[in-house]
Design an enzyme around this catalytic site. Structure first.
Site, PDB file in Angstrom:
ATOM      1  CE1 TYR A 264      -8.852  -4.634   5.902  1.00 30.01           C
ATOM      2  CE2 TYR A 264      -7.683  -3.646   4.193  1.00 30.01           C
ATOM      3  CZ  TYR A 264      -7.657  -4.481   5.215  1.00 30.01           C
ATOM      4  OH  TYR A 264      -6.685  -5.212   5.403  1.00 30.01           O
TER       5      TYR A 264
ATOM      6  CD  GLU B   7      -3.137  -0.923   2.174  1.00 30.29           C
ATOM      7  OE1 GLU B   7      -3.007  -0.166   2.948  1.00 30.29           O
ATOM      8  OE2 GLU B   7      -4.086  -1.692   1.983  1.00 30.29           O
TER       9      GLU B   7
ATOM     10  CD  GLU C 165      -5.076  -1.157  11.672  1.00 31.77           C
ATOM     11  OE1 GLU C 165      -4.502  -2.507  11.502  1.00 31.77           O
ATOM     12  OE2 GLU C 165      -5.144  -0.473  10.785  1.00 31.77           O
TER      13      GLU C 165
ATOM     14  CD  GLU D 230      -3.547  -5.859   4.148  1.00 32.36           C
ATOM     15  OE1 GLU D 230      -4.207  -5.012   4.466  1.00 32.36           O
ATOM     16  OE2 GLU D 230      -2.192  -5.667   3.977  1.00 32.36           O
TER      17      GLU D 230
HETATM   18  C1  NOJ Z   1      -3.983  -2.146   5.435  1.00 33.25           C
HETATM   19  C2  NOJ Z   1      -2.403  -2.465   6.099  1.00 33.25           C
HETATM   20  O1  NOJ Z   1      -1.597  -3.228   4.984  1.00 33.25           O
HETATM   21  C3  NOJ Z   1      -2.348  -3.147   7.170  1.00 33.25           C
HETATM   22  O2  NOJ Z   1      -1.113  -3.047   7.676  1.00 33.25           O
HETATM   23  C4  NOJ Z   1      -3.511  -2.752   7.849  1.00 33.25           C
HETATM   24  O3  NOJ Z   1      -3.294  -3.342   9.394  1.00 33.25           O
HETATM   25  C5  NOJ Z   1      -4.607  -3.088   7.588  1.00 33.25           C
HETATM   26  N1  NOJ Z   1      -4.904  -2.417   6.011  1.00 33.25           N
HETATM   27  C6  NOJ Z   1      -6.121  -2.840   8.349  1.00 33.25           C
HETATM   28  O4  NOJ Z   1      -5.928  -1.248   8.361  1.00 33.25           O
END
Ligand code: NOJ
Length: 455
Positions: free
Chosen positions: A304, A176, A417, A364
């Site tokens: 997400y 990302e 997080e 993810e």
């Molecule tokens: C994106 C990231 O790659 C990861 O490190 C993060 O914990 C998750 N999304 C959730 O926010």
């Protein structure tokens, strides 16, 4: 509330096809802990979390899930849950403490053990080279804003390829890049906490160049490897049908969804929609129009939620702002992200529309909700509903013949997080951080059953 959550989920593993890859994703800083053990050098996240008031309750990843000491237990648990692909990242400063000088043999040893143990457990390692934890010593020389990062990164990737390439065949160069440049070098809410366009634009350009450079280094040293890189992406919906909101959504889309993939495909930066990106040319040297190109074997997309975007004359450069989910009366996760399953389908479709992408994998997807331990169990129905609803959309894409060949849940265990600390739990496995005890949540139990017939 208009959401498509399944009352029942009747898809089976075989509905996704024989070659569909199933796995879980994690990242070094979020799980490993052992922040200064066995010769590891500090990363920008070690430093950033020490600054007061930047992170929820001043939390940090110094211990995190203690994966450094508990990796065997975790990999065995993964195996018991029928998970056959494990995506994790390497900590650059564990391998090269100051980023570019001496190698740390204990760091090499650690990842050798993790990789060997995965293979012993019949789990394929999928390795991300860079998941946001730049060695601090490199940040002190400008980090991603300094073009010399191309040399530092080349040296690091070469080391990883030479040390682990005999056994690791699945690689991802960056995780990302929009998030680590945007949050880390423009908004200042992630490490290293830098702000402003003068930091963001060079960081973007150098990340774009390293994305392709990393691919080339891997291909050179491990010719039989499968090389990808990953992107955050979200469907963008204009707040209203007004011309201004539609234009604002287009700009946000260019920034959030197109900025890193398009240069890799030879399409350049999306300057038509976001003219300020033309200033990236100030950081070009001759040859830079070709250097972003790399023919990745797969593209990892990470989705997400969706974003709703409105025109705003107060936001510099793009005149667009995101309307928070909590202000829209929609179902949200603990991150205040809207639960919007069709976003993943739209993103698969969008990435399919580019010619030149060979394979798409969801690297993810997942959700944070409040988890409660009751009589030793965690019944995370909301997470299970979320995962199933998103998987239905992935399946819909598959049925329509779209290119999508794998799904990695974020994440295996609850972990750190970033700026949100340990509050949002995304894991299929609950961690009691006081005791480091693991409890497989209902969502993890469901996955265990779903994956049981994997060959
Ligand atoms: C994106 C990231 O790659 C990861 O490190 C993060 O914990 C998750 N999304 C959730 O926010």
């Amino acid at each position: 509330m208009n959401i498509d959550l399944p009352t029942s989920f009747n898809l089976k593993l075989e509905d996704f096809g024989d070659h569909f890859v199933w796995g879980v994703s994690t990242a070094a800083y979020q799980t490993e802990g052992a922040h200064d053990d066995d010769g590891k050098g500090p990363s920008i996240w070690d430093a950033f979390t020490l600054k007061k008031r930047t992170i929820y309750k001043n939390q940090h990843g110094e211990i995190a899930c203690d994966f450094y000491n508990k990796f065997k237990e975790d990999i065995l648990l993964m195996k018991s849950m029928n998970i056959k692909n494990f995506r994790f990242s390497l900590s650059w400063s564990r391998l090269i403490p100051d980023g570019l000088g001496a190698i740390n043999p204990k760091g090499i040893d650690f990842y050798n053990q993790v990789i060997d143990f995965c293979i012993e457990c019949d789990i394929t390692p999928w390795v991300t080279l860079y998941h946001w934890d730049l060695p601090l010593a490199l940040e002190q020389q400008g980090g991603w804003t300094n073009r010399t990062i191309l040399d530092w990164f080349e040296n690091y990737v070469k080391l990883c390829a030479q040390q682990f390439g005999d056994r690791v065949k699945h690689w991802m160069v960056l995780n990302e890049p929009m998030v680590f440049t945007g949050a880390g070098y423009f908004l200042g809410v992630h490490a290293p906490g830098k702000k402003r366009l003068k930091n963001f634009l060079p960081a973007v350009h150098h990340a774009v160049l390293c994305q392709a450079l990393g691919g080339r280094v891997l291909r050179h040293f491990i010719p039989d490897s499968i090389i990808g890189t990953t992107f955050s992406c979200s469907q963008i919906t204009p707040y209203s049908n007004s011309t201004k909101d539609i234009l604002a959504a287009k700009k946000a889309d260019a920034l959030l969804n197109r900025l890193f993939i398009e240069p890799a495909l030879g399409l350049g930066y999306p300057t038509d929609d976001v003219p300020v990106l033309k200033r990236i040319e100030n950081y070009f040297i001759s040859g830079d129009d070709q250097l972003p190109l790399f023919d990745f074997d797969f593209i990892g997309i990470q989705n997400y939620t969706r974003e709703v975007v409105k025109h705003s004359c107060y936001v510099p450069y793009i005149s667009a702002k995101i309307i928070k989910a909590s202000k829209r009366n929609v179902k949200t996760t603990l991150m205040d992200w809207e639960v919007y399953p069709s976003s993943i389908y739209e993103m698969i479709k969008r990435f399919n529309s580019y010619s030149g992408i060979k394979k798409i994998i969801i690297t993810e997807n997942g959700a944070a909700f409040t988890d409660v331990v009751e009589n030793g169990s965690v019944h995370d129905q909301e997470r299970l509903d979320y995962l199933q609803a998103y998987l239905k959309q992935v399946h819909k894409a598959k049925l329509e013949g779209l290119n999508v060949d794998g799904y990695f849940a974020w994440t295996f265990t609850d972990n750190f997080e970033w700026a949100e600390g340990y509050r949002p739990r995304f894991g299929l496995v609950y961690i009691d951080f006081a005791t480091q005890k693991r409890i497989v949540k209902s969502s993890g139990e469901w996955l265990r059953g779903f994956l049981k017939d994997q060959t």
